[in-house]
Design a protein around this motif. Structure first.
Motif, PDB file in Angstrom:
ATOM      1  N   ARG A  51       0.880  -1.191   0.167  1.00 61.51           N
ATOM      2  CA  ARG A  51       0.074   0.129  -0.088  1.00 61.51           C
ATOM      3  C   ARG A  51       0.829   1.226   0.038  1.00 61.51           C
ATOM      4  O   ARG A  51       1.982   1.313   0.179  1.00 61.51           O
ATOM      5  CB  ARG A  51      -0.845   0.046   1.311  1.00 61.51           C
ATOM      6  CG  ARG A  51      -0.592  -0.669   2.526  1.00 61.51           C
ATOM      7  CD  ARG A  51       0.504   0.227   3.418  1.00 61.51           C
ATOM      8  NE  ARG A  51       0.326   1.565   3.367  1.00 61.51           N
ATOM      9  CZ  ARG A  51       0.881   2.483   3.580  1.00 61.51           C
ATOM     10  NH1 ARG A  51       2.314   2.213   3.802  1.00 61.51           N
ATOM     11  NH2 ARG A  51       0.648   3.882   3.700  1.00 61.51           N
ATOM     12  N   ARG A  91      -7.537   0.038  -6.780  1.00 60.50           N
ATOM     13  CA  ARG A  91      -7.538   1.072  -5.782  1.00 60.50           C
ATOM     14  C   ARG A  91      -7.762   2.149  -6.657  1.00 60.50           C
ATOM     15  O   ARG A  91      -6.972   2.776  -7.613  1.00 60.50           O
ATOM     16  CB  ARG A  91      -6.447   1.023  -4.976  1.00 60.50           C
ATOM     17  CG  ARG A  91      -6.307  -0.124  -4.060  1.00 60.50           C
ATOM     18  CD  ARG A  91      -5.442  -0.146  -2.805  1.00 60.50           C
ATOM     19  NE  ARG A  91      -6.130   1.001  -1.861  1.00 60.50           N
ATOM     20  CZ  ARG A  91      -5.610   1.505  -0.752  1.00 60.50           C
ATOM     21  NH1 ARG A  91      -3.997   1.210  -0.644  1.00 60.50           N
ATOM     22  NH2 ARG A  91      -5.938   2.313   0.104  1.00 60.50           N
ATOM     23  N   LYS A 249      -4.522  10.275   2.821  1.00 62.06           N
ATOM     24  CA  LYS A 249      -5.128   9.435   3.896  1.00 62.06           C
ATOM     25  C   LYS A 249      -6.365  10.202   4.598  1.00 62.06           C
ATOM     26  O   LYS A 249      -5.892  11.474   4.929  1.00 62.06           O
ATOM     27  CB  LYS A 249      -4.253   8.889   4.609  1.00 62.06           C
ATOM     28  CG  LYS A 249      -4.710   8.090   5.842  1.00 62.06           C
ATOM     29  CD  LYS A 249      -5.585   6.718   5.518  1.00 62.06           C
ATOM     30  CE  LYS A 249      -5.100   5.915   4.274  1.00 62.06           C
ATOM     31  NZ  LYS A 249      -6.058   5.046   3.411  1.00 62.06           N
TER      32      LYS A 249
END
Ligand code: MRU
Length: 344
Positions: A51, A91, A249
């Motif tokens: 990730r 993603r 994020k």
């Protein structure tokens, strides 16, 4: 990156296979996983074994190389197209993924009908993409260290470290370089709910390098701003738009607003692969919504009320007006002109 005294990259290609550090197991277990086909790589990106925007870009590039190596001769082009679509679908928010995958896809297509050459080129292109990504991250760290004063108390969010990139990190590359220059720094590490990339991965990387730090809950940042104990904020990004808005994020936006209110500089660090030259503004960025179980359960056990729904947007948008500067390998730029400068 240094792990228990040995240098690693987060993803690399060896003997026809993609290898990556298993980020879901860290920090309690250090393990390396191996992948021989693109479908496994796609699953690893979805499950977040790998990730972080530049790291999934490189994993996607190597996934395309694996697809080119195993594509049947008679279906080479259509097989590569399916692999590209599958890898990019894993993603949606980090633009590095489609940039890495398309780089290898387009490099391979140029050599059809010479398929042995196209296969060879796909591996070379994936390695080239990963090497450039690592070099960019090192360079932006050297550039960005200039904004860290000696004695700085730094806040960072999520993991923008070597694990999230091919090597060095984005925000953590800046922090590593400042530390290497002998600056006395301290890092507040947001735990980063719900997957704890800060508490698990950033804290692990900082400990490995001997950089003083402490983990705080996401909601404690305001307390430390209020006490005037944060001098600078640096995070990474998953996509930078033409107008300087960024996605990162979930929770990044509120840190930027806090920094603005407290007149603390807020920087983004990003390599070239995180710039989306087709994206005008933050509203155009697709935001990944992940499974509610990431919020409600830990290691399979419920910690939240099982009958209640949960909402789990994985990223938010920080408008350019809250960003002091974007740290890139080429320099530190005003957000509104960063994309233009990077593209030159
Ligand atoms: O969901 P993740 O862990 O892939 O999200 C990663 C981030 O948001 C990082 O902060 C980002 O990729 C920045 S830089 C490497």
């Amino acid at each position: 990156m240094l792990i228990n005294g040995t240098q690693y990259r987060s993803v690399w290609f060896e003997h026809g296979r993609l290898k990556m550090i298993d980020q879901n197991k860290l920090p309690l277990e250090f393990g390396i996983k191996e992948y021989a086909n693109y479908l496994e790589v796609a699953a690893a990106i979805r499950e977040m074994t790998v990730r972080g925007a530049p790291a999934i870009g490189a994993a996607g590039a190597f996934g395309m190389a694996l697809a080119a190596l195993s594509a049947p001769d008679e279906k080479f082009r259509s097989y590569l197209r399916s692999a590209r679509d599958e890898l990019i679908s894993t993603r949606p928010t980090a633009v590095d993924l489609s940039i890495g995958v398309n780089y290898v896809y387009e490099s391979a297509l140029k050599f059809i009908p010479d398929l042995p050459h196209a296969r060879q080129v796909s591996v070379l292109a994936a390695n080239e993409f990963a090497n450039k990504s690592a070099d960019d991250c090192l360079d932006l760290g050297v550039v960005g260290a200039a904004i860290i004063p000696d004695g700085a108390r730094i806040l960072t969010h999520c993991n923008a470290g070597a694990l999230a990139t091919v090597d060095h990190g984005t925000a953590l590359s800046v922090i590593r370089q400042a530390h290497k220059q002998g600056k006395n720094i301290f890092v507040y590490v947001d735990e980063t709910r719900p997957r704890f990339q800060g508490a698990r991965l950033t804290a692990y990387e900082l400990e490995q390098e001997g950089i003083p730090h402490a983990i705080i809950t996401d909601s404690a940042a305001g307390f430390y701003f209020w006490k005037s104990e944060i001098d600078v904020v640096i995070t990474g990004a998953d996509r930078v738009c033409l107008n300087g808005d960024i996605a990162n994020k979930i929770g990044t936006y509120e840190k930027a607003v806090l920094a603005h209110v407290h007149e603390v500089p807020f920087y983004i660090a990003a390599p070239d692969s995180t710039f989306d030259f087709n994206c005008a503004k933050g509203e155009d960025i697709p935001i990944e919504i992940r499974d509610e179980d990431e919020i409600k359960r830990i290691n399979g056990s419920y910690l939240a009320n099982p009958g209640s729904p949960a909402l789990n947007p994985s990223f938010d948008i920080t408008p350019a007006k809250y960003i002091t500067g974007i740290i890139t390998p080429k320099g530190i730029f005003d957000p509104a002109e960063a994309a233009q400068k990077v593209q030159l």
